[in-house]
Design an enzyme around this catalytic site. Structure first.
Site, mmCIF file in Angstrom:
data_model
loop_
_atom_site.group_PDB
_atom_site.id
_atom_site.type_symbol
_atom_site.label_atom_id
_atom_site.label_comp_id
_atom_site.label_asym_id
_atom_site.label_seq_id
_atom_site.Cartn_x
_atom_site.Cartn_y
_atom_site.Cartn_z
ATOM 1 N N SER A 1 58.290 58.093 48.610
ATOM 2 C CA SER A 1 56.848 58.144 48.751
ATOM 3 C C SER A 1 56.247 59.129 47.740
ATOM 4 O O SER A 1 56.364 58.929 46.540
ATOM 5 C CB SER A 1 56.480 58.499 50.197
ATOM 6 O OG SER A 1 55.121 58.255 50.445
ATOM 7 N N ASP B 1 55.613 46.974 52.290
ATOM 8 C CA ASP B 1 55.126 48.351 52.459
ATOM 9 C C ASP B 1 53.694 48.338 52.974
ATOM 10 O O ASP B 1 52.816 47.717 52.377
ATOM 11 C CB ASP B 1 55.201 49.082 51.118
ATOM 12 C CG ASP B 1 55.031 50.588 51.247
ATOM 13 O OD1 ASP B 1 54.376 51.037 52.205
ATOM 14 O OD2 ASP B 1 55.561 51.316 50.387
ATOM 15 N N HIS C 1 57.327 50.812 54.617
ATOM 16 C CA HIS C 1 57.429 52.077 53.878
ATOM 17 C C HIS C 1 58.729 52.810 54.210
ATOM 18 O O HIS C 1 59.319 53.459 53.363
ATOM 19 C CB HIS C 1 56.233 52.964 54.202
ATOM 20 C CG HIS C 1 56.070 54.108 53.253
ATOM 21 N ND1 HIS C 1 55.877 53.923 51.899
ATOM 22 C CD2 HIS C 1 56.069 55.454 53.454
ATOM 23 C CE1 HIS C 1 55.759 55.110 51.310
ATOM 24 N NE2 HIS C 1 55.876 56.038 52.227
#
Length: 812
Positions: free
Chosen positions: A671, A744, A778
Site C-alpha cells: 500500500s 482492490d 487490497h
C-alpha cells in the site's frame, strides 16, 4: 515542467497497449518452508463474557481457496455483497466455539453445530449466559443461539437474515430476546439487468464544491441503484430465546439498530434516496429515528441529506446530527454531536462541535451540554454522575480529555489531559470499561467512584512496556499498579475485580507465543489460562533485536532486526529485505519515539516479510520512515528528501553492524509502503531491487488528497508531481516487482496504478514484473493467491538480490 509531466502521463497511458501480451502461467508455490508457515493453523481469537467469568475461544480456518473469492459478488456503493446469501462477501468466519470457565479452567466445545459451520459475529447476551451468532449457508444466513450452561447451540431463525450492511442483530437489555434484521418480504424479485440501455448516465454539477475522493465500487447507473435497494431492503423482528418471531412495523434500508438501556425503544438509522455515484453508502441520505417496541416511530431525530459536500481534511465531518447514541448512564436518553463550522475545519470559529442530549418521551427541545473547541471524538459515561469526553484536532495533533458533571448542568467541565496524540511517551493510557447488567458499557471505577483505571502501551525509549494505573480524579495523579517487565511483553486485557488486583493479561516473549493468564497483583501470582501452540515452529529460534539509530538531520529512528536461526557474525553479511511504511508527524520529537517492544513474539501473517528468514535472509522490519512537517510546514513538501534520508540511515546501520551486504539489500512494502518502495528506487541507489504490493504511484489519479495529504492537486501541484514515482519512472534503475489484487477496493490504490507504472517501465526499457491476482482485494485472502505472491517475491529476491553479482552496477 508541469506541462511536460502531464504530457508524459497521457503518452504512457494511451500508447502502450502491448504491455499485457504475456499470458497467465498458473498458480505457483513458494519453497516448502515458506508454504508450511502459511498452512500452519491460525491462533484462535478470544472474547470475555460481560461478567468476566467465561472466555470464548473461537477457532479460525486457514486461508480459503480461490473458489470462495471467485463466487458471485455485487459491488455497490462501496459495499461488496454475496448475492446468494444477502450478506457481506469475503467476510471472515469461525469454525468452532469453545467456552472456558475462568474459575476452574474447564473447557467445553459448543455442540449442535454443523460440520461445515461458518460462524460469524458472536455476541454475548448482557447477562453472559448466551452467545448469539450468524451461520452462513449456501443460500442465506441463519441466526443461532448457544446456551453456555448446556454448551450447545441451536438455530433461532432460518436463512433470512439481512447481513448486507450495518447491524444484523442486537441483544435486548434483559437478555430475553434479540432484534434482528431480515430480508424484506416486499422487495420482490431481483432486478433484471437491462440488455438495452434506456439512455445515458448523466451527472451534473452546479457550482457547489463537492470534493471527489477516490472511492471504489460506487454506483454507476440506475440498475446499480435498483440492486442496492434490493439487497439492503430489510424489516425488523423481535426474536425470543425459544425462536418465536414478532414482526415490527419498521422496514426500509435499515443500517443500524440500538436498543435503549431500559429496553423500551430502538434507535434506528435508515438510508434513502437520492443515492450518489460520487460517494459510498455511508454518505447517502439517512433518517435517524426512535421507535417503540412495535416499530412505530416515536421521534424523528434527523433526516440528513446526501453528504457529497464533506470538505477535505481529517477534521472534516458531515453536517448535522453526528454519532447519535444512547447514554449508558440513563434509561432512555440520546446524545449526539453537531458541527458548528459546517463540518469544515478551514472555517474560523471558536466552537467546533456541540454535544446535545434528549430524554424520553423525546418531546422537549434537545439540551446542549458541552461546547468543544476541537472536533468531538467520543464520550465514556460512568454510573457515578460524570463522564469523560475526548476532543481532537488533527492539524495540531492535539487531544483533550474533559470530565463533565452529568447531574449538574451548571457545573463547569474539568480538564484532565491535554497533549499531542503523536507523543506516545506521554500517553496516560485509555480508561478501562465494564459492562452493566443491561449490556451498556461504562467506566470501570474504584474507590467509591473517586478513581478510574488506565491501561496503556507504556511507550518508552526502551520500547513498549504496558501498564495498569489507578487515576485519582480529585488530584489528577496516577498510581502505577503494575507494569510489564523484561523479558516479557504483557498487556492487561480485562480487569476482573473492583480494586484492580485481578487481571486477565496477554503475555508473550521473544520465544513464547502469546497466551492468556490471570495475574493476581495482591498475591503476586500468575496462572495460565490458554496453551495455544507455537504458530510458526520454524521461526522459534530466530534472533530478534530492537535497534535504534539516527537520521542525518538528528531524527532518531528505530526498527526490528531479525536474523536467521544459528546466524553468527563470523558468517559475514547476509542478503536483506527491508519492509517499511512511512508515517507523517508534526514534530521531530514525536517522530523520534521508539515504536514496538524487543520482547514481543515473532508473529507472522500472509503479508509479513519474515518468511525469508527461512531462506537465509536478514530482515529489517518496520524501519521508521517519518515525514516531519513542524509548525506551518507541510510534511510532504520534503517527502522525497526525508524518505531517502531515513532509508540511508537504515542501510548504513545494518551495514555498520555487519549483518547486511550493502550490495544485496531489497526494499519492499504494501500500500503506502509500495508507494515508498517505488520512490526510493527512483530517488536513490541504496537498494538492489524492490517489491511493491498494491500501491498507488501516480498522485494525479488521487487529486483530492491521499494518505494524510489534505491539499488538492491544484493547491500543491509541485508536491503531487514530485511525490509520484510514475513521474520519475525514468530514474528507477533497479528491478521492481509489482503485485496487485485485481479487485482492490482500497481508496486510491486502483489496480490501474500498478498497470500504468509497469507500462511506463516497460516503455522506458526498465526491469519490472507485474503480477495481478484474480479476485483479490487490497489484502490478499485466498491460499492460491498468497502462495503465488510468496513464490513471486521469493524468485525476485533470489534472482535480483541473493544471487546478484556484488561487483556489477545496480543500474540496468
Amino acid at each position: 515542467m508541469l506541462y511536460h509531466a502531464f504530457c508524459v502521463i497521457l503518452l504512457l497511458t494511451f500508447a502502450m497497449s502491448d504491455a499485457f501480451s504475456q499470458g497467465a502461467t498458473g498458480y505457483k508455490m513458494p519453497p516448502k518452508a515458506i508454504a508450511d508457515l502459511i498452512d500452519a493453523p491460525p491462533t484462535p481469537a478470544v472474547s470475555f463474557s460481560p461478567r468476566n467469568d467465561v472466555m470464548l475461544i473461537m477457532e479460525r480456518p486457514s486461508l480459503p481457496p480461490i473458489s470462495e473469492l471467485a463466487a458471485p459478488e455485487a459491488r455497490l456503493a462501496g459495499l461488496r455483497l454475496n448475492p446468494r446469501t444477502n450478506g457481506r462477501s469475503r467476510a471472515e468466519y469461525f469454525t468452532k466455539l469453545i467456552v472456558k470457565t475462568l474459575s476452574d479452567g474447564k473447557e467445553s466445545t459448543i455442540a449442535g453445530l454443523p460440520n461445515d459451520a461458518r460462524i460469524g459475529r458472536p455476541r454475548w447476551s448482557p447477562d453472559g449466559k448466551y452467545i448469539a451468532f450468524t451461520l452462513t449457508r449456501e443460500d442465506g444466513i441463519e441466526l443461532w443461539l448457544a446456551d453456555l450452561s448446556k454448551a450447545s447451540a441451536r438455530k433461532l431463525l432460518d436463512a433470512k437474515l439481512s447481513d448486507a450492511y450495518g447491524t444484523t442483530f442486537v441483544w435486548l437489555p434483559d437478555s430475553k430476546g434479540l432484534i434482528a434484521k431480515l430480508i424484506s418480504d416486499k422487495r420482490g424479485a431481483k432486478p433484471a439487468e437491462p440488455t438495452v440501455p434506456s439512455g445515458p448516465v448523466i451527472q451534473e454539477t452546479t457550482g457547489k464544491t463537492a470534493a471527489a475522493p477516490t472511492f471504489q465500487d460506487l454506483l454507476k447507473n440506475a440498475y446499480d441503484e435498483a440492486l442496492f435497494e434490493y439487497f439492503l431492503s430489510a424489516r425488523l423482528v423481535r426474536v425470543s430465546l425459544s425462536g418465536d418471531v414478532k414482526a415490527l412495523a419498521k422496514e426500509g434500508l435499515i443500517s443500524t439498530i440500538q436498543p435503549s438501556p431500559n429496553g423500551k425503544y430502538l434507535l434506528v438509522e435508515s438510508l434513502h434516496r437520492p443515492f450518489s455515484y460520487l460517494v459510498p453508502a455511508m454518505r447517502f441520505p439517512k433518517k435517524i429515528e426512535v421507535l417503540d417496541m412495535t416499530g412505530k416511530v416515536v421521534k424523528e431525530i434527523a433526516d440528513l441529506p446526501l453528504a457529497e459536500d464533506i470538505p477535505l481534511g481529517r477534521d472534516a465531518v458531515r453536517k448535522g446530527v453526528h454519532n447519535c447514541q444512547w447514554r449508558a448512564d440513563a434509561p432512555a436518553t440520546l446524545y449526539w454531536s453537531e458541527a458548528q463550522d459546517e463540518g469544515n475545519p478551514k472555517v474560523k470559529v471558536e466552537v467546533r462541535d456541540k454535544l446535545f442530549t434528549l430524554s424520553e418521551p423525546f418531546t422537549d427541545k434537545p439540551r446542549e451540554f458541552l461546547a468543544l473547541n476541537y472536533r468531538y471524538q467520543n464520550v465514556m459515561w460512568s454510573d457515578k454522575g460524570f463522564a469523560l469526553v475526548n476532543e481532537t484536532w488533527w492539524a495540531t495533533r492535539k487531544i483533550r480529555t474533559w470530565k463533565i458533571n452529568t447531574t449538574d448542568a451548571q457545573a463547569k467541565p474539568e480538564l484532565l489531559f491535554e497533549r499531542s496524540f503523536e507523543d506516545r511517551y506521554s500517553d496516560p493510557g485509555t480508561p478501562a470499561m465494564k459492562t452493566l447488567p443491561n449490556g451498556m458499557t461504562v467506566l470501570h471505577l474504584t474507590d467509591n467512584g473517586n478513581a478510574l483505571f488506565l491501561i496503556g502501551d507504556g511507550a518508552s525509549p526502551e520500547g513498549d512496556k504496558p501498564f495498569l494505573d489507578k487515576f485519582v480524579l480529585s488530584t489528577k495523579q496516577s498510581q502505577r499498579l503494575w507494569q510489564s517487565a523484561a523479558p516479557y511483553y504483557e498487556y492487561p486485557v480485562e480487569i476482573l475485580d473492583e480494586k484492580g488486583t485481578l487481571l486477565v493479561t496477554s503475555r508473550e516473549s521473544q520465544t513464547e507465543q502469546p497466551n492468556y493468564f490471570i495475574r493476581n497483583l495482591a498475591q503476586n501470582t500468575l496462572s495460565q489460562l490458554t496453551t495455544f501452540p507455537h504458530p510458526a515452529p520454524a521461526l522459534a529460534k530466530v534472533q530478534k533485536e530492537l535497534i535504534k539509530y539516527k537520521r542525518e538531520d538528528g531524527v532518531e529512528l528505530s526498527a526490528t532486526l531479525y536474523l536467521p536461526e544459528g546466524y553468527t557474525s563470523d558468517k559475514g553479511p547476509l542478503p536483506m529485505l527491508m519492509w517499511a511504511y512511512p508515517r507523517e508527524f508534526k514534530s521531530a520529537q514525536a517522530a523520534s519515539q521508539v515504536v514496538g517492544s524487543p520482547y514481543r513474539f515473532t508473529r507472522i501473517n500472509w503479508g509479513s516479510p519474515l518468511f525469508w528468514l527461512t531462506q537465509g535472509y536478514a530482515i529489517l522490519d518496520g524501519p521508521t520512515m517519518p515525514i516531519v512537517g513542524e509548525g506551518g510546514k507541510e510534511p510532504n513538501d520534503t517527502y522525497v528528501q526525508q524518505l531517502v534520508a531515513s532509508a540511508k540511515a537504515a542501510v548504513d546501520e545494518v551495514v555498520r553492524r555487519g549483518v547486511a551486504d550493502k550490495n544485496r539489500i531489497a526494499i519492499g512494502g504494501h500500500s503506502y509502503g509500495a508507494f515508498m518502495t517505488a520512490n526510493l528506487l527512483a530517488h536513490s541507489d541504496l537498494f538492489r531491487a524492490g517489491i511493491a504490493r498494491s500501491g498507488a504511484y501516480n498522485r494525479t489519479l488521487t487529486p483530492f488528497g491521499f494518505q494524510n495529504e489534505e491539499r488538492t492537486l491544484w493547491q500543491a501541484p509541485e508536491t503531487y508531481i514530485a511525490m509520484s514515482p510514475f513521474m520519475n519512472a525514468e530514474k528507477i534503475n533497479e528491478p521492481i516487482l509489482l503485485i496487485h489484487g485485481e479487485a482492490d477496493n482500497n481508496q486510491g490504490t486502483f489496480p490501474l496504478q500498478s498497470e500504468r507504472l509497469f507500462n511506463a517501465l516497460k516503455g522506458l526499457g526498465k526491469t519490472a514484473r507485474l503480477v495481478l491476482l484474480p479476485h483479490e482485494s487490497h489484502g490478499y485472502q485466498a491460499r492460491e493467491s498468497v502462495m503465488h505472491m510468496l513464490y513471486e517475491m521469493h524468485e525476485w529476491l533470489e534472482k535480483y538480490v541473493k544471487h546478484a553479482d556484488a561487483k556489477t552496477s545496480q543500474a540496468n
